[in-house]
Structures are given as structure tokens and as C-alpha cells.
Scaffold this motif. Structure first.
Motif, PDB file in Angstrom:
ATOM      1  N   PRO A 197       0.823  -1.222   0.000  1.00 54.68           N
ATOM      2  CA  PRO A 197       0.000   0.000   0.000  1.00 54.68           C
ATOM      3  C   PRO A 197       0.856   1.271   0.000  1.00 54.68           C
ATOM      4  N   ASN A 198       0.437   2.261  -0.768  1.00 51.67           N
ATOM      5  CA  ASN A 198       1.119   3.554  -0.782  1.00 51.67           C
ATOM      6  C   ASN A 198       0.605   4.438   0.334  1.00 51.67           C
ATOM      7  N   ASN A 199      -0.646   4.223   0.720  1.00 49.18           N
ATOM      8  CA  ASN A 199      -1.307   5.162   1.627  1.00 49.18           C
ATOM      9  C   ASN A 199      -1.233   4.689   3.074  1.00 49.18           C
ATOM     10  N   LEU A 200      -1.352   5.668   3.955  1.00 51.60           N
ATOM     11  CA  LEU A 200      -1.093   5.431   5.376  1.00 51.60           C
ATOM     12  C   LEU A 200      -2.023   4.385   6.015  1.00 51.60           C
ATOM     13  N   MET A 201      -3.340   4.596   5.899  1.00 49.53           N
ATOM     14  CA  MET A 201      -4.270   3.733   6.657  1.00 49.53           C
ATOM     15  C   MET A 201      -4.186   2.267   6.218  1.00 49.53           C
ATOM     16  N   LYS A 214       6.513  -3.235  10.672  1.00 47.43           N
ATOM     17  CA  LYS A 214       6.315  -1.902  11.272  1.00 47.43           C
ATOM     18  C   LYS A 214       5.929  -0.889  10.188  1.00 47.43           C
ATOM     19  N   LEU A 215       5.395   0.217  10.673  1.00 50.18           N
ATOM     20  CA  LEU A 215       5.092   1.335   9.778  1.00 50.18           C
ATOM     21  C   LEU A 215       6.332   2.218   9.662  1.00 50.18           C
ATOM     22  N   ASN A 216       6.632   2.675   8.448  1.00 53.12           N
ATOM     23  CA  ASN A 216       7.649   3.707   8.285  1.00 53.12           C
ATOM     24  C   ASN A 216       6.947   5.055   8.291  1.00 53.12           C
ATOM     25  N   VAL A 217       7.298   5.883   9.247  1.00 55.89           N
ATOM     26  CA  VAL A 217       6.724   7.244   9.311  1.00 55.89           C
ATOM     27  C   VAL A 217       7.633   8.131   8.473  1.00 55.89           C
ATOM     28  N   THR A 228       5.318  15.245  12.207  1.00 59.39           N
ATOM     29  CA  THR A 228       4.899  14.340  11.124  1.00 59.39           C
ATOM     30  C   THR A 228       3.812  15.022  10.267  1.00 59.39           C
ATOM     31  N   GLY A 229       3.597  14.476   9.079  1.00 58.21           N
ATOM     32  CA  GLY A 229       2.691  15.099   8.111  1.00 58.21           C
ATOM     33  C   GLY A 229       1.250  15.141   8.587  1.00 58.21           C
ATOM     34  N   ILE A 230       0.567  16.225   8.268  1.00 53.56           N
ATOM     35  CA  ILE A 230      -0.840  16.390   8.685  1.00 53.56           C
ATOM     36  C   ILE A 230      -1.757  16.379   7.460  1.00 53.56           C
TER      37      ILE A 230
HETATM   38  C1  WQD Z   1      -0.630  10.492   4.395  1.00 56.57           C
HETATM   39  C2  WQD Z   1       0.476  10.861   5.363  1.00 56.57           C
HETATM   40  C3  WQD Z   1       2.660  10.511   4.470  1.00 56.57           C
HETATM   41  C4  WQD Z   1       2.404   6.130   4.213  1.00 56.57           C
HETATM   42  C5  WQD Z   1      -2.403  10.640  -1.442  1.00 56.57           C
HETATM   43  C6  WQD Z   1      -2.536  11.348  -2.776  1.00 56.57           C
HETATM   44  C7  WQD Z   1      -3.871  12.009  -2.891  1.00 56.57           C
HETATM   45  C8  WQD Z   1      -4.967  10.986  -2.684  1.00 56.57           C
HETATM   46  C9  WQD Z   1      -4.796  10.305  -1.378  1.00 56.57           C
HETATM   47  C10 WQD Z   1      -5.868   9.554  -4.363  1.00 56.57           C
HETATM   48  C11 WQD Z   1       1.643  11.608   4.702  1.00 56.57           C
HETATM   49  C12 WQD Z   1       2.429   9.587   5.641  1.00 56.57           C
HETATM   50  C13 WQD Z   1       2.118   7.455   4.430  1.00 56.57           C
HETATM   51  C14 WQD Z   1       3.359   5.489   5.015  1.00 56.57           C
HETATM   52  C15 WQD Z   1       3.690   7.557   6.216  1.00 56.57           C
HETATM   53  N1  WQD Z   1      -4.895  10.035  -3.750  1.00 56.57           N
HETATM   54  N2  WQD Z   1       2.764   8.161   5.405  1.00 56.57           N
HETATM   55  N3  WQD Z   1       3.989   6.236   5.996  1.00 56.57           N
HETATM   56  O1  WQD Z   1       0.013  11.441   0.244  1.00 56.57           O
HETATM   57  O2  WQD Z   1      -1.684  12.682   1.651  1.00 56.57           O
HETATM   58  O3  WQD Z   1      -2.410  11.614  -0.414  1.00 56.57           O
HETATM   59  O4  WQD Z   1      -3.488   9.762  -1.271  1.00 56.57           O
HETATM   60  O5  WQD Z   1      -6.145   8.692  -4.984  1.00 56.57           O
HETATM   61  O6  WQD Z   1      -3.974  12.590  -4.117  1.00 56.57           O
HETATM   62  O7  WQD Z   1      -1.503  12.302  -2.893  1.00 56.57           O
HETATM   63  O8  WQD Z   1      -1.826  10.189   1.505  1.00 56.57           O
HETATM   64  O9  WQD Z   1      -1.977   8.175   2.895  1.00 56.57           O
HETATM   65  O10 WQD Z   1      -0.081   8.379   1.235  1.00 56.57           O
HETATM   66  O11 WQD Z   1      -0.075   9.818   3.272  1.00 56.57           O
HETATM   67  O12 WQD Z   1       4.296   8.168   7.102  1.00 56.57           O
HETATM   68  O13 WQD Z   1       3.702   4.287   4.866  1.00 56.57           O
HETATM   69  O14 WQD Z   1       1.046   9.649   5.874  1.00 56.57           O
HETATM   70  O15 WQD Z   1       3.991  10.974   4.444  1.00 56.57           O
HETATM   71  O16 WQD Z   1       2.109  12.544   5.638  1.00 56.57           O
HETATM   72  P1  WQD Z   1      -1.355  11.555   0.756  1.00 56.57           P
HETATM   73  P2  WQD Z   1      -1.008   9.045   2.189  1.00 56.57           P
END
Ligand code: WQD
Length: 340
Positions: A197-201, A214-217, A228-230
Motif C-alpha cells: 500500500p502507498n497510503n497510510l491507513m 512496522k510502519l515507516n513514518v 509528522t505530516g498532517i
Molecule cells: C498520508 C500521510 C505521508 C504512508 C495521497 C494522494 C492524494 C490521494 C490520497 C488519491 C503523509 C504519511 C504514508 C506510510 C507515512 N490520492 N505516510 N507512511 O500522500 O496525503 O495523499 O493519497 O487517490 O492525491 O496524494 O496520503 O496516505 O499516502 O499519506 O508516514 O507508509 O502519511 O507521508 O504525511 P497523501 P497518504
């Protein structure tokens, strides 16, 4: 009214299908299942107890899409179909421009041929670009975008505005999503990220299930309250309800209107980790890693306009988002293998 959802088997499309069916609309899904599963359609039907018409077509395929409009009496369209991985869009930009723009152009041409006059478009907060002040308000100038994915969203917004200016009957609502997370409370539908997954949740959920250690922050030295990013995280069911509100608004309105869909509240990466741990009673190990290229320190929405004009407001809490994300992760079908 019968509503066509392009990309309706995807993460946001499937939740929107449920909310539309619950609100009494008929739903037609057109999807090529390139990043979704046909099984999701059965799950939408199970949740709602209603039938969905589904077409396995590529929205960029003119003939295929025509068939859908010939067979169904479409009253309005919600356009989700498109590629959405930010990092991938930097590596293969032409694929992103080709696919996302082709799908939209073919859709708008077909809508015109069949006299369909309402489109709701799945846009993104990313169109605000890196230069605007926060919170983001719809009146701000959009762009430039920092990646091709975002640029396709901004270009499509412009294409829709031009199409509506030329054909006055065409009403459009452009919805700029912030960070959609969570899943339907049934645990039957949710996000199915391809590979890592690319996204945080989704990443946190997969740490919770033991897939990752583990999660990489990504960075703890941003000028934010904990470094950390908001972001402005929004429950996908609230987002889905925003589409129902937009459809009602679009039906009564002429022209193009833009709305942010967010909560208006920013949470940090560490806020999310803490909330997930508290909501689900699971420890999420994490380590601080370097910043991710292209990330902004902080952004969140001003979502007052959606409340003022459409009567829509996000209602679900961060706890709901974390609980439902985990409930889905526990139940969801096995993820597809990681591509190498
Ligand atoms: C959120 C925060 C990361 C992963 C992206 C797209 C946006 C939309 C939604 C749609 C940031 C941090 C993340 C991890 C982390 N796309 N993070 N470790 O980048 O805000 O938005 O997704 O389809 O257009 O840009 O979302 O969930 O990737 O990141 O620390 O393993 O979590 O740096 O601060 P983002 P995200």
C-alpha cells in the motif's frame, strides 16, 4: 433516477453505490476491473438487498460505453474511472494522461450523444498544488500539480468546465476529496490496495494484521505540531454520501460547481497511529524514516461550502475510520500478489 458509476467497483465507487441504492437510486456500474474485483458488485447487492447492473467495459472504449447507454436509461453519471497511484504516475505519466483523459473524453462525448446532462467528477485535493495556504478553499486558484496523477485531475476539471460552457444543459459537480479512509461498517467492502500500500491507513492495517513488521513514518521533522505530516482524513462512507448530495445538487443547478469533501480537521501520522491503537487495541510498531519525495507538510480542507450549498457534512469520527478500516482488513479477501 438511474445513475451510471464509471469505476463503480473501486474503493470510493463501491461505497457510493451502496449510499445511492440506500437513497432509492438505481445503479449501473461500468468497470474494466483493472484495479477492482467483480466480486465487489455482489457485496454491494448483499449490503443493500438491491440489484446492480454491471458492465465489464473500459470507459475509454467508445463502442463498449455506447452499449451501456443504449441498454440503460442513464439519468446522471458519477465518474470515478481512472488510475490513481501518485508514484506510478511519475514513472509512467503518458499512461496516466492517456487513460484518465481518454476515459473522460469518451464519457463526455457519449453523454452528449445520449442527452445525459449531469456529471459528478471524482477530483482530488491534490489539484490545490503545493503553493496555496491552508486550509484549502474552493475559491483558491488550483495548480500547478506536483505529479501527473494530480495534473490529470486538474485537466479533467478544465475539460468538464469547457464542455459545460459549450453545452449549457450540462451540469457538473467537481468533488475534491481529501484523504478517504475506512470502510463500510459491514466489513464487506473496502479498499483493496494492489501490492504494497502507498497510503497510510491501509499500510497501518497491514501492519496490524502482521503482513508488515512496522510502519515507516515518512519524516518527523516537518514544521507541524509533532513533526509528522498532517492530512484531512475522511471516512469513505461520509465521502460516498457527499456524492448523493452532489447528485441532488447537480440536478437542481445549471453550470459547474466545485466542492471540497473533507472534515476540515487535520491529523498527523502519529495521531492516526495512536487512534488506530486505541480504537482496535492493537499495537502498531513504527520507525521514523526519511521524508517521502513530493509530500507536503500539512494540508486540510475548508469544507464549509459543501455544508452551506449541499447540506452535506462529514459525521464519522477518527475512531470510526480506524475501527472500520481494521474490521475490513480482518474480513477482506486476500490481497493480490505483489508485482515484481
Ligand atoms: C498520508 C500521510 C505521508 C504512508 C495521497 C494522494 C492524494 C490521494 C490520497 C488519491 C503523509 C504519511 C504514508 C506510510 C507515512 N490520492 N505516510 N507512511 O500522500 O496525503 O495523499 O493519497 O487517490 O492525491 O496524494 O496520503 O496516505 O499516502 O499519506 O508516514 O507508509 O502519511 O507521508 O504525511 P497523501 P497518504
Amino acid at each position: 433516477m438511474k445513475v451510471l458509476l464509471t469505476g463503480g467497483a473501486g474503493y470510493i465507487g463501491s461505497h457510493t453505490a451502496v449510499e445511492l441504492l440506500n437513497a432509492g437510486y438505481e445503479v449501473v456500474i461500468a468497470d474494466n476491473f483493472s484495479n477492482s474485483s467483480p466480486e465487489t458488485v455482489g457485496r454491494i447487492e448483499k449490503i443493500t438487498g438491491k440489484n446492480v447492473s454491471v458492465y465489464h467495459v473500459d470507459v475509454a472504449d467508445k463502442k463498449g460505453l455506447r452499449t451501456v447507454f443504449e441498454k440503460e436509461r442513464i439519468g446522471g453519471v458519477i465518474h470515478f474511472a481512472g488510475y490513481k497511484a501518485v508514484g506510478e504516475s511519475v514513472k509512467v505519466p503518458l499512461r496516466y494522461y492517456r487513460n484518465n483523459l481518454d476515459c473522460t473524453l469518451t464519457l463526455l462525448e457519449t453523454m452528449e450523444q445520449f442527452g445525459v446532462n449531469i456529471i459528478i467528477f471524482s477530483s482530488s485535493a491534490t489539484v490545490y498544488g503545493p503553493l496555496n495556504a491552508i486550509p484549502y478553499v474552493e475559491t483558491m486558484a488550483a495548480g500547478p500539480c506536483s505529479n501527473p496523477y494530480g495534473s490529470t485531475k486538474l485537466m479533467i476539471e478544465q475539460i468538464i468546465k469547457d464542455a459545460s460552457a459549450a453545452r449549457g444543459e450540462l451540469s457538473a459537480v467537481l468533488l475534491r476529496y481529501f484523504n478517504p479512509v475506512g470502510a463500510h461498517s459491514s466489513g464487506l467492502i473496502g479498499e483493496m490496495p494492489n501490492g504494497i500500500p502507498n497510503n497510510l491507513m491501509p499500510y497501518i492495517s497491514q501492519v496490524a494484521v502482521g503482513k508488515f513488521e512496522k510502519l515507516n513514518v515518512f519524516g518527523n521533522d516537518y514544521p507541524t505540531r509533532d513533526g509528522t505530516g498532517i492530512r484531512d482524513y475522511i471516512h469513505v462512507v461520509d465521502l460516498a454520501k457527499g456524492h448523493v448530495a452532489a447528485l441532488k445538487y447537480g440536478a437542481a443547478y445549471r453550470g459547474v460547481e466545485v466542492f471540497n469533501l473533507g472534515t476540515g480537521v487535520g491529523y498527523s501520522v502519529l495521531d492516526i497511529v495512536g487512534a488506530f491503537e486505541r480504537a482496535n487495541k492493537i499495537k502498531i510498531p513504527y520507525a521514523i524514516a526519511p521524508r517521502r519525495e513530493g509530500d507536503l507538510p500539512e494540508y486540510y480542507s475548508d469544507s464549509a461550502k459543501a455544508c452551506r450549498l449541499m447540506g452535506w457534512k462529514a459525521e464519522r469520527t477518527l475512531e470510526d475510520m480506524c475501527r472500520d478500516a481494521w474490521n475490513w482488513q480482518k474480513n477482506c479477501p486476500p490481497a493480490r500478489p505483489i508485482e515484481v
